[in-house]
Structure formats: structure tokens, C-alpha cells
Design a protein around this motif. Structure first.
Motif, PDB file in Angstrom:
ATOM      1  N   VAL A   1      -8.981   0.701   8.538  1.00  0.00           N
ATOM      2  CA  VAL A   1      -8.110   1.626   8.365  1.00  0.00           C
ATOM      3  C   VAL A   1      -8.370   3.015   8.558  1.00  0.00           C
ATOM      4  O   VAL A   1      -8.467   3.701   9.694  1.00  0.00           O
ATOM      5  CB  VAL A   1      -6.861   1.349   7.507  1.00  0.00           C
ATOM      6  N   MET A   2      -9.270   3.527   7.550  1.00  0.00           N
ATOM      7  CA  MET A   2     -10.037   4.603   7.542  1.00  0.00           C
ATOM      8  C   MET A   2     -11.046   4.962   8.406  1.00  0.00           C
ATOM      9  O   MET A   2     -11.515   5.930   8.790  1.00  0.00           O
ATOM     10  CB  MET A   2     -10.519   5.001   5.887  1.00  0.00           C
TER      11      MET A   2
ATOM     12  N   VAL B   1      -9.407   7.126  -5.138  1.00  0.00           N
ATOM     13  CA  VAL B   1      -9.701   8.510  -5.484  1.00  0.00           C
ATOM     14  C   VAL B   1      -8.695   9.428  -4.642  1.00  0.00           C
ATOM     15  O   VAL B   1      -8.519  10.619  -4.861  1.00  0.00           O
ATOM     16  CB  VAL B   1     -11.068   8.897  -5.186  1.00  0.00           C
ATOM     17  N   THR B   2      -8.273   8.756  -3.487  1.00  0.00           N
ATOM     18  CA  THR B   2      -7.643   9.760  -2.837  1.00  0.00           C
ATOM     19  C   THR B   2      -6.178   9.646  -3.290  1.00  0.00           C
ATOM     20  O   THR B   2      -5.347  10.234  -2.341  1.00  0.00           O
ATOM     21  CB  THR B   2      -7.637   9.271  -1.234  1.00  0.00           C
TER      22      THR B   2
ATOM     23  N   VAL C   1       0.964  -1.046   0.051  1.00  0.00           N
ATOM     24  CA  VAL C   1      -0.220   0.015  -0.036  1.00  0.00           C
ATOM     25  C   VAL C   1       1.029   1.235  -0.065  1.00  0.00           C
ATOM     26  O   VAL C   1       1.666   1.317   0.864  1.00  0.00           O
ATOM     27  CB  VAL C   1      -0.980   0.063   1.151  1.00  0.00           C
ATOM     28  N   ILE C   2       0.761   2.106  -1.024  1.00  0.00           N
ATOM     29  CA  ILE C   2       1.603   3.367  -1.093  1.00  0.00           C
ATOM     30  C   ILE C   2       0.761   4.508  -1.093  1.00  0.00           C
ATOM     31  O   ILE C   2      -0.430   4.603  -1.600  1.00  0.00           O
ATOM     32  CB  ILE C   2       2.254   3.283  -2.426  1.00  0.00           C
ATOM     33  N   ASN C   3       1.191   5.512  -0.008  1.00  0.00           N
ATOM     34  CA  ASN C   3       0.360   6.608  -0.065  1.00  0.00           C
ATOM     35  C   ASN C   3       0.600   7.581  -1.159  1.00  0.00           C
ATOM     36  O   ASN C   3       1.286   7.340  -2.106  1.00  0.00           O
ATOM     37  CB  ASN C   3       0.672   7.248   1.244  1.00  0.00           C
ATOM     38  N   LYS C   4      -0.253   8.748  -1.052  1.00  0.00           N
ATOM     39  CA  LYS C   4      -0.227   9.550  -2.431  1.00  0.00           C
ATOM     40  C   LYS C   4       1.031  10.140  -2.590  1.00  0.00           C
ATOM     41  O   LYS C   4       1.255  11.031  -3.677  1.00  0.00           O
ATOM     42  CB  LYS C   4      -1.339  10.577  -2.289  1.00  0.00           C
ATOM     43  N   ALA C   5       1.794  10.506  -1.527  1.00  0.00           N
ATOM     44  CA  ALA C   5       3.185  10.946  -1.672  1.00  0.00           C
ATOM     45  C   ALA C   5       4.231  10.025  -2.163  1.00  0.00           C
ATOM     46  O   ALA C   5       5.587  10.189  -2.343  1.00  0.00           O
ATOM     47  CB  ALA C   5       3.700  11.323  -0.455  1.00  0.00           C
ATOM     48  N   GLY C   6       3.766   8.580  -2.322  1.00  0.00           N
ATOM     49  CA  GLY C   6       4.916   7.614  -2.694  1.00  0.00           C
ATOM     50  C   GLY C   6       5.590   6.856  -1.582  1.00  0.00           C
ATOM     51  O   GLY C   6       6.594   6.046  -2.022  1.00  0.00           O
TER      52      GLY C   6
END
Length: 136
Positions: A106-107, A75-76, A8-13
Motif C-alpha cells: 500500500v505505502m 509511528v504514523t 485498519v484505522i487511519n490517524k483520524a479514526g
């Protein structure tokens, strides 16, 4: 269904979750996984701009000689990456189910800080239930 690994990779990488589900994979260090996640994030960003027919969400499948990486972009901006054998046909539906588990465990957790590493026993146990036991 054979799954090699899940990222799982966040939107910043940044890599916020990684788990292997098969013995015999190359043993990488935490730093190597972080570098790979950042590199995949960059490749995904580049492929989203290369479409000759207009806007694109980027690469959805990257194939190697013996495996493929299937990517679900939310989407996020969070990316779910599943590593499977080339013959695996259910990767997209598996990723959709992983995203549902992420959303539920998680969310909806008031103690989880978005974009930070996932430290949820509920998430881990449901992922193991879906994909099988594995190594961290």
C-alpha cells in the motif's frame, strides 16, 4: 491460528480497511463498522492519556468474554486491529506481518492516497494468504 477480523484505522479514526475471516460473525453495515472504528480510535486516545506512570501508546489489547482486539499503533498513527479468540497467542506477530504487507503493497503504491480506503488487490491477496480466505 484463528482470526475473526482485521481493521485498519487511519490517524483520524477513519476505517480504511475491514475484512472478516470467519463465518457466523454478526453482519454489520458499513456505517456500523465506521462507527466502531471511530469509537475504538477514541478509546485508544483516552487510554494513552490515562497512564499513571507517564506517556503511553494507549491500549494494546482489549478483551471481551469470547474475543480480544489486539491493536498495533504505527509511528504514523495508523492502527491495525486484529480480532481473535482469547486463547490466540500470536496476535502481535500476526499484526507485525500485516504491517509489513501494508508497507510493501500500500505505502509503496504511487497511486494510493494516504488516509484513504485501501483498494489494493496485492494487499488483499497477501492478507488472504496470511490469514486465510474471508468475507469483505
Amino acid at each position: 491460528m484463528v482470526v475473526f477480523g482485521l481493521w485498519v484505522i487511519n490517524k483520524a479514526g477513519g476505517l480504511v480497511y475491514q475484512r472478516n475471516f470467519t463465518d457466523g460473525l454478526a453482519q454489520l453495515t458499513s456505517n456500523e463498522y465506521l462507527v466502531l472504528a471511530g469509537t475504538l480510535h477514541g478509546i485508544h486516545a483516552i487510554t494513552s492519556r490515562l497512564s499513571p506512570t507517564g506517556p503511553s501508546s494507549g491500549a494494546q489489547v482489549i478483551e471481551g468474554e469470547t474475543f480480544k482486539l489486539t491493536i498495533l499503533l504505527t509511528v504514523t498513527g495508523t492502527k491495525f486491529v486484529l480480532s481473535t479468540p482469547l486463547a490466540e497467542t500470536a496476535a502481535e506477530s500476526i499484526l507485525q506481518r500485516v504491517y509489513e504487507i501494508y508497507s510493501d503493497t500500500v505505502m509503496k503504491n504511487p497511486f494510493h492516497t494516504p488516509e484513504m480506503p485501501i483498494r489494493s488487490e496485492g494487499f488483499d491477496s497477501r492478507i488472504v494468504g496470511l490469514l486465510g480466505s474471508g468475507q469483505s
